[in-house]
Design an enzyme around this catalytic site. Structure first.
Site, PDB file in Angstrom:
ATOM      1  N   SER A 130       0.848  -1.190   0.000  1.00  0.00           N
ATOM      2  CA  SER A 130       0.000   0.000   0.000  1.00  0.00           C
ATOM      3  C   SER A 130       0.881   1.237   0.000  1.00  0.00           C
ATOM      4  O   SER A 130       2.002   1.219   0.521  1.00  0.00           O
ATOM      5  CB  SER A 130      -0.902  -0.002   1.237  1.00  0.00           C
ATOM      6  N   SER A 131       0.359   2.325  -0.532  1.00  0.00           N
ATOM      7  CA  SER A 131       1.118   3.575  -0.547  1.00  0.00           C
ATOM      8  C   SER A 131       1.291   4.150   0.856  1.00  0.00           C
ATOM      9  O   SER A 131       2.135   5.038   1.063  1.00  0.00           O
ATOM     10  CB  SER A 131       0.421   4.608  -1.445  1.00  0.00           C
ATOM     11  N   CYS A 132       0.543   3.646   1.847  1.00  0.00           N
ATOM     12  CA  CYS A 132       0.661   4.179   3.204  1.00  0.00           C
ATOM     13  C   CYS A 132       1.944   3.715   3.898  1.00  0.00           C
ATOM     14  O   CYS A 132       2.215   4.119   5.033  1.00  0.00           O
ATOM     15  CB  CYS A 132      -0.555   3.820   4.039  1.00  0.00           C
TER      16      CYS A 132
ATOM     17  N   TYR B  77      -1.346  -0.776  10.220  1.00  0.00           N
ATOM     18  CA  TYR B  77      -1.465  -1.411   8.901  1.00  0.00           C
ATOM     19  C   TYR B  77      -0.183  -1.208   8.100  1.00  0.00           C
ATOM     20  O   TYR B  77       0.323  -2.146   7.452  1.00  0.00           O
ATOM     21  CB  TYR B  77      -2.663  -0.816   8.168  1.00  0.00           C
TER      22      TYR B  77
ATOM     23  N   LYS C 161       2.525  -4.021   6.453  1.00  0.00           N
ATOM     24  CA  LYS C 161       2.899  -4.076   5.043  1.00  0.00           C
ATOM     25  C   LYS C 161       4.406  -3.914   4.849  1.00  0.00           C
ATOM     26  O   LYS C 161       5.007  -4.563   3.983  1.00  0.00           O
ATOM     27  CB  LYS C 161       2.134  -3.011   4.251  1.00  0.00           C
TER      28      LYS C 161
ATOM     29  N   HIS D 237     -12.940   2.931   2.043  1.00  0.00           N
ATOM     30  CA  HIS D 237     -12.035   4.028   1.735  1.00  0.00           C
ATOM     31  C   HIS D 237     -12.825   5.179   1.120  1.00  0.00           C
ATOM     32  O   HIS D 237     -14.005   5.059   0.805  1.00  0.00           O
ATOM     33  CB  HIS D 237     -10.944   3.553   0.778  1.00  0.00           C
TER      34      HIS D 237
END
Length: 329
Positions: A112-114, A141, A145, A184
């Site tokens: 994920s980009s987070c 989260y 990842k 989201h």
């Protein structure tokens, strides 16, 4: 590009009922792959290492798309951090471990980009990983990842495996989760706009200031990129997966971003909402901007095809067909 994955090879797509996994499954089917292995929650408990091991021993997949994950929006991440870190760690650890044990040729882990620091320079390059503090609301989260990326790197270094992590930007599309508590922003706005029109309301409240910038990619484009990556020639794949300096990861983005305010107004126009949109500044914004630098992927020749307006219509039609159901897996 020639196919690295044989059309008859067993390909395991985990999380095939979720947004990302279902898109990968559709793309593989559309391309003519004949041996796609699918297991839902009732058939395989991904938290159970013994069950996962038995599944891999029975099916012997040659390629694995690790798309199964616990996902959610700001509210879900804020209220359930223990669930997000523990469940995601268990799923990815089990799948990666058993992929190694059973001799999987290639694995693609969806991140994920987070994972990137909250205030990292924009656009976000792969080398910015672990260079600063994460956004607090989804830190649990994000850490899970990041651990998955390090799992891929560690197995590649120690055992010579070919595991690559793909970092999609914010996804939307067919099979999205429209649950008010866990969705989201893209899916949440579709549902809120639809329900406001159903009730004949002339005003819609959206969380935050509307100023954060977000990049959005249709899940079908993401799936096309994932299959493209898994089919790369071995030398090119290994340049990404077996780099001694950089982590084995690659961004999958659209290439540009818009504000949440612009997204809300664009959606309202496409869906036909005529009312006023207001922004609730008492609610959190999250990260100010998250634009991925997808130069590395684009340099191989891949580009997204689905523009935002078309994607909004595709997602809304899917929402209407599915009756607001939650298919997150």
């Amino acid at each position: 590009m020639s196919n690295a994955m044989d059309f008859g090879a067993p390909i395991f797509v985990t999380g095939h009922r979720g947004l990302a996994g279902s898109a990968i499954m559709r793309r593989l089917q559309a391309l003519g792959y004949k041996n796609i292995l699918l297991r839902n929650r009732q058939e395989l408990d991904l938290f159970d290492i013994r069950a996962v091991r038995a599944c891999f021993q029975e099916t012997r997949p040659e390629y694995v798309f690790l798309a199964a994950a616990k996902v959610g929006g700001i509210l879900a991440n804020r209220d359930s951090p223990a669930d997000f870190i523990s469940q995601n760690l268990r799923i990815q650890n089990n799948i990666i471990e058993e992929s190694y044990r059973s001799g999987v040729k290639r694995l693609l882990f969806l991140g994920s980009s987070c994972i990137y620091p909250k205030l990292a320079p924009q656009p976000l390059r792969e080398e910015y990983l672990l260079t600063g503090p994460l956004e607090f609301t989804n830190r649990a989260y994000s850490v899970a990842k990041i651990a998955g990326i390090e799992m891929c790197r560690s197995f590649n270094r120690q055992y010579g495996t070919h595991y690559l992590a793909a970092m999609p930007t914010n996804l939307y599309g067919l099979g999205d989760n429209y649950d008010p508590q866990t969705s989201h922003v893209f899916a949440a706005l579709i549902r809120k706009l639809h329900e406001a029109m159903e009730r004949g309301e002339d005003q819609l409240s959206v969380w935050g200031t509307g100023n954060p910038l977000r990049e959005f990619l249709c899940s079908d484009d993401m799936a096309d990129a994932c299959v493209y990556l898994m089919n790369m020639p071995q030398a090119e794949f290994d340049r990404l997966a077996a780099n001694e300096v950089e982590p084995p990861m690659i961004n999958i983005g659209f290439g540009s971003d818009i504000t949440i305010r612009e997204l809300a107004h664009t959606m309202a126009k496409e869906l036909g909402f005529q009312g006023r949109i207001i922004f609730d500044t008492s609610m959190p914004d999250g990260t100010p901007r998250k634009l991925l630098d997808s130069t590395r992927l684009f340099s191989f020749g891949w580009r997204p095809k689905i523009q935002l307006q078309e994607g909004i219509r595709l997602a809304y039609d899917d929402f209407l067909r599915r009756g607001r159901s939650d298919t997150a897996e």
